[in-house]
Design an enzyme around this catalytic site. Structure first.
Site, PDB file in Angstrom:
ATOM      1  N   SER A   1       0.811  -1.216   0.000  1.00 20.61           N
ATOM      2  CA  SER A   1       0.000   0.000   0.000  1.00 20.61           C
ATOM      3  C   SER A   1       0.845   1.266   0.000  1.00 20.61           C
ATOM      4  O   SER A   1       0.430   2.300  -0.540  1.00 20.61           O
ATOM      5  CB  SER A   1      -0.947   0.010   1.207  1.00 20.61           C
ATOM      6  OG  SER A   1      -0.214  -0.090   2.427  1.00 20.61           O
TER       7      SER A   1
ATOM      8  N   ASP B   1      -0.921   7.607  10.269  1.00 18.67           N
ATOM      9  CA  ASP B   1      -1.255   6.360  10.958  1.00 18.67           C
ATOM     10  C   ASP B   1      -0.009   5.605  11.394  1.00 18.67           C
ATOM     11  O   ASP B   1      -0.086   4.438  11.774  1.00 18.67           O
ATOM     12  CB  ASP B   1      -2.130   5.478  10.077  1.00 18.67           C
ATOM     13  CG  ASP B   1      -1.428   5.042   8.786  1.00 18.67           C
ATOM     14  OD1 ASP B   1      -0.291   5.517   8.542  1.00 18.67           O
ATOM     15  OD2 ASP B   1      -2.004   4.249   8.030  1.00 18.67           O
TER      16      ASP B   1
ATOM     17  N   HIS C   1       1.661   4.770   6.846  1.00 21.10           N
ATOM     18  CA  HIS C   1       1.566   5.256   5.469  1.00 21.10           C
ATOM     19  C   HIS C   1       1.942   6.735   5.399  1.00 21.10           C
ATOM     20  O   HIS C   1       1.383   7.545   6.146  1.00 21.10           O
ATOM     21  CB  HIS C   1       0.139   5.074   4.937  1.00 21.10           C
ATOM     22  CG  HIS C   1      -0.310   3.654   4.895  1.00 21.10           C
ATOM     23  ND1 HIS C   1      -0.993   3.063   5.946  1.00 21.10           N
ATOM     24  CD2 HIS C   1      -0.168   2.705   3.942  1.00 21.10           C
ATOM     25  CE1 HIS C   1      -1.259   1.799   5.625  1.00 21.10           C
ATOM     26  NE2 HIS C   1      -0.772   1.559   4.415  1.00 21.10           N
TER      27      HIS C   1
END
Length: 430
Positions: free
Chosen positions: A255, A405, A408
């Site tokens: 991601s 977070d 990321h």
């Protein structure tokens, strides 16, 4: 001291006798095991199921999440447990007990239960067990559980060894069973027990080879988009090839890489547009998922000057994998890229920092992997770059101003990435 053959036979007989002598543990068979209790909730908040039903909708981090547990019936009134969840990234119903010594059960033991799937079209399940202090193991059950929807009660049995890795301490387990849900769903469970010997009817991956065994990412939250994204990337590669377009730069990862394209497309274009880049990042991917994609055409038909690879943080986050196993997965991905793109220079990045402080368990695990990664660089075809200090304060803390977070990057974090990597990228592009 080497044991004689007769001594080995005696010890084997004693171990078998201990396993046979171990009593079955009815964790929830009509009622909880003596001294145990049923807990339910989401990732941050769990509470006991004291009555016939309970509702959890007061997690300040998930304002719309609802997790409900209830006593329901299979063969008699109240002999089963129900779990309903929606808008919750994670939900659970579990048995919590006094410390249980499960070591005598490891050789041949099973954990089994009856499962009824009422609704799981947008959800998934996994079975979880604690394996010592700050240690837990889980086995996923997404596609089979979805296939069981509406088919009534089914008996599931797993080898206890599915939840045991080398070095785990099963001498005082206080959370011997949990059924976790993701997405949304409604299920019922009954007759939860651990037996000293049994015949499992469910399989589990070998944790020692999971990181190097190619497979798609079959999680409840990825099934709808993961394979379509793969097909879109194959189509884009075919289009570029047909049009005679070069692809000089490829990013491969999870991601963190995916978000270049998904969350920061303007920055991605501004920084790398001149290379006609291809973003092959997929949210949630682990080393084995990257390997599957590589083996199914995602870098075939292109001849980039440089490929950037960063992978492994989800091996840590998803299954708390040992550093040497994550390293093996990354090594296998590097080998696959080199095999398919022999003329391309590969820039292998250290796994980015995660967690606020240097002693965060997941960051520590990733840093152990990073310490091994230079072994993969020959500085001719494979190059290693650790730019993690660029993201950290002098005391090693990670700011939410860079990674909100603590995993990321935001726009500022991606700018830091670009600034730290560009000098090396410039050299490799030349």
């Amino acid at each position: 001291m080497k044991l004689s053959h007769s001594a080995v036979l005696i010890l084997s007989a004693l171990a078998a006798s201990a396993a046979t002598a171990a009593a079955s543990l009815p964790l929830y068979v009509g009622q909880p095991l003596a001294g145990a209790k049923v807990m339910f909730g989401d990732f941050d908040v769990q509470k006991p199921l004291d009555g016939d039903a309970g509702r959890m909708d007061d997690d300040p981090k998930l304002k719309n999440a609802v997790v409900e547990a209830r006593r329901t019936s299979k063969d008699a009134a109240g002999d089963a447990l129900g779990l309903t969840w929606k808008d919750a990234w994670f939900s659970t119903v579990r048995v919590e007990s006094a410390p249980l010594d499960l070591r005598p059960y490891l050789a041949k033991g099973t954990v089994s239960f009856d499962l009824k799937v009422n609704e799981l079209a947008k959800g998934g399940l996994s079975v979880r067990m604690d394996c010592g202090n700050n240690c837990e193991r889980k086995v996923g059950n997404v596609i089979p559980a979805r296939a069981a929807q509406g088919k009534g009660w089914q008996h599931l049995s797993y080898a206890l060894s599915c939840f045991h890795h080398k070095g785990d301490d099963f001498s005082a387990v206080t959370k011997p069973f949990a059924l976790d849900g993701t997405g949304a769903g409604d299920v019922e469970i009954a007759n939860i027990r651990i037996d000293p010997a049994g015949k499992p009817n469910q399989t589990c991956p070998d944790y020692r080879t999971a990181s190097v065994t190619p497979e798609p990412l079959n999680e409840s939250w990825s099934i709808d988009w993961w394979m379509p994204r793969h097909e879109e990337k194959l189509a884009e590669i075919a289009r570029r090839k047909a049009a005679g377009e070069r692809t000089d730069l490829v990013f491969i990862g999870d991601s963190i890489t995916h978000h270049w394209e998904k969350e920061q497309p303007e920055l991605f274009k501004a920084f790398y547009g001149k290379y006609n880049p291809l973003d092959l990042g997929y949210g949630g991917d682990r080393t084995e998922n990257v390997l599957w994609r590589l083996q199914h055409g995602e870098i075939d038909g292109i001849d980039p000057k440089v490929t950037v690879l960063m992978i492994g943080t989800n091996n840590t986050g998803h299954r708390a994998e040992a550093p040497e196993l994550i390293f093996a997965g990354i090594k296998r991905d590097v080998a696959e890229i080199r095999k398919r793109l022999p003329k391309t220079k590969l820039l292998l990045l250290a796994i980015f920092p995660r967690g606020e402080k240097p002693d965060d368990g997941q960051r520590v695990n990733n840093e152990k992997v990073n310490a091994m990664l230079p072994k993969l660089a020959d500085n001719q075809h494979v190059f290693f770059l650790n730019m993690n200090k660029a993201f950290l304060a002098p005391d090693g803390t990670l700011s939410k101003d860079i990674m909100p977070d603590l995993l990321h990057p935001n726009a500022e974090g991606y700018k830091i990435w670009q600034r730290a990597m560009q000098p090396e990228l410039d050299k490799l592009m030349r």
